[in-house]
Design an enzyme around this catalytic site. Structure first.
Site: not given
Ligand SMILES: O=c1[nH]c(=O)c2[nH]c(=O)[nH]c2[nH]1
Length: 355
Positions: A87, A287, A315
């Protein structure tokens, strides 16, 4: 477990890969007074005929070994390290290629050159896995300094770290079909691109049942650390023709399938599209925004086959100050003071590919 038992245990080597991790390299390329710098963390791992175990262990001592050696010593004597490129040498080769490769400034090209050299130089190495993590060094922007061609503005030789995000390039050079049939698999992307928007994000119409405590919100903070990977179509790599196996004719394989492989352009567009969609989208959910980013990235880059985003939902909780007579939680869009929550976070990921 006794020694006897472990000596008799029948095993098979399922998989083996080894090399050097975290090879740190800073390269300066000088075009006269106009300098370029790249800083990389390189991982170089090899696969091939690298089984160090003795083919057949003889304990009957008919191999010219001193009759006074015990079984354990004998086994150590005939361990087959002759298949091991140290290595330390892998690290040295990484620095050598950083010195001599004409492709060092583009992480995809450098990784392909390095991987190609390993499989071409060593007959028993069939695959090389190179990861290059590129740290940001951006030219300090000054109005009165620019390159001779006038293309790029900024100081000739001074740079600053303008973000903690990294460009991540993963390359596999596969010589398992022969040293004249090298195939390169390239995935590029971004990690740790931290973004936040203070409005333009909502979350509603999700499953409501006996476990639900979350309120629907039409306005919230959206923050994530973008992790993006996009995969290119495999590339055919011409075998090096020189004695030292150092040739890497990038120009040839860029035209191999009739298209130009523009790794730098894709990287710039991928970062821009990620930031622009994040900023502009009226996000219905992490998503939904993720999907829009991936679709646009695919639409803008014909050479990209699939896109994977992994987005933590960081959060931020409005601080409840009603106990001191201050309203900060209702309505949610009027909240001003938030508590950033380091854990837990949501984690949303998806891979989107062409049909
Ligand atoms: O954009 C989000 N998708 C989630 O799947 C989700 N779940 C959650 O508690 N908050 C959010 N916000």
């Amino acid at each position: 477990m006794s020694n006897e038992t472990s000596n008799e245990l029948k095993t098979t080597l399922q998989a083996a890969r080894y090399g050097k991790d975290k090879v740190r390299v800073l390269r300066v390329v000088r075009e006269g007074a106009w300098h370029h710098v790249v800083e990389y963390n390189v991982t170089a791992l090899l696969e091939g005929d690298i089984d160090v175990r003795p083919r057949a262990v003889s304990t009957s001592n008919n191999m010219g070994v001193s009759p006074y050696m015990d079984t354990k010593t004998l086994a150590i004597c005939i361990i087959n390290n002759s298949v091991v490129v140290a290595t330390d040498s892998i690290k040295n080769i990484t620095y050598y290629l950083a010195k001599i490769s004409p492709h060092v400034l583009v992480p995809e090209h450098f990784a392909l050159h390095l991987g190609t050299h390993f499989v071409a130089r060593y007959a028993h190495i069939h695959k090389a896995f190179i990861t290059v993590e590129q740290l940001r060094w951006t030219r300090i922007p000054l109005n009165n300094t620019q390159s001779d061609e006038g293309k790029e503005k900024g100081h000739t030789h001074s740079f600053y770290r303008d973000g903690d995000d990294k460009r991540i390039v993963k390359v596999e050079v596969d010589a398992s079909k022969g040293k004249d049939h090298l195939i390169g698999h390239v995935t590029s992307g971004i990690s740790d691109l931290l973004v936040l928007k203070s409005t333009g994000s909502s979350f509603s119409n999700f499953v409501r049942d006996e476990y639900t405590t979350l309120a629907e919100v039409s306005d919230r903070i959206f923050s994530t650390a973008v992790d993006l990977q996009y995969a290119f179509a495999p590339v055919r790599i011409p075998a090096p023709a020189d004695a030292k196996q150092l040739d890497f004719p990038l120009g040839d394989f860029m035209k191999a399938d009739g298209s130009v492989w523009d790794a730098v352009g894709v990287a710039e567009r991928a970062r821009r599209v990620t930031l622009e969609v994040f900023a502009e989208d009226e996000s219905a959910s992490v998503q939904a925004t993720l999907y829009k980013m991936a679709q646009l990235l695919l639409a803008q880059n014909a050479g990209v086959q699939s896109v994977t985003y992994s987005l933590p939902n960081k959060h931020f909780i409005p601080v409840d100050m009603r106990y001191i007579g201050v309203e900060n939680v209702t309505p949610p869009e009027k909240a001003e003071v938030f508590m950033p929550i380091s854990a837990p976070s949501g984690l949303i990921s998806a891979t989107i590919s062409r049909k």
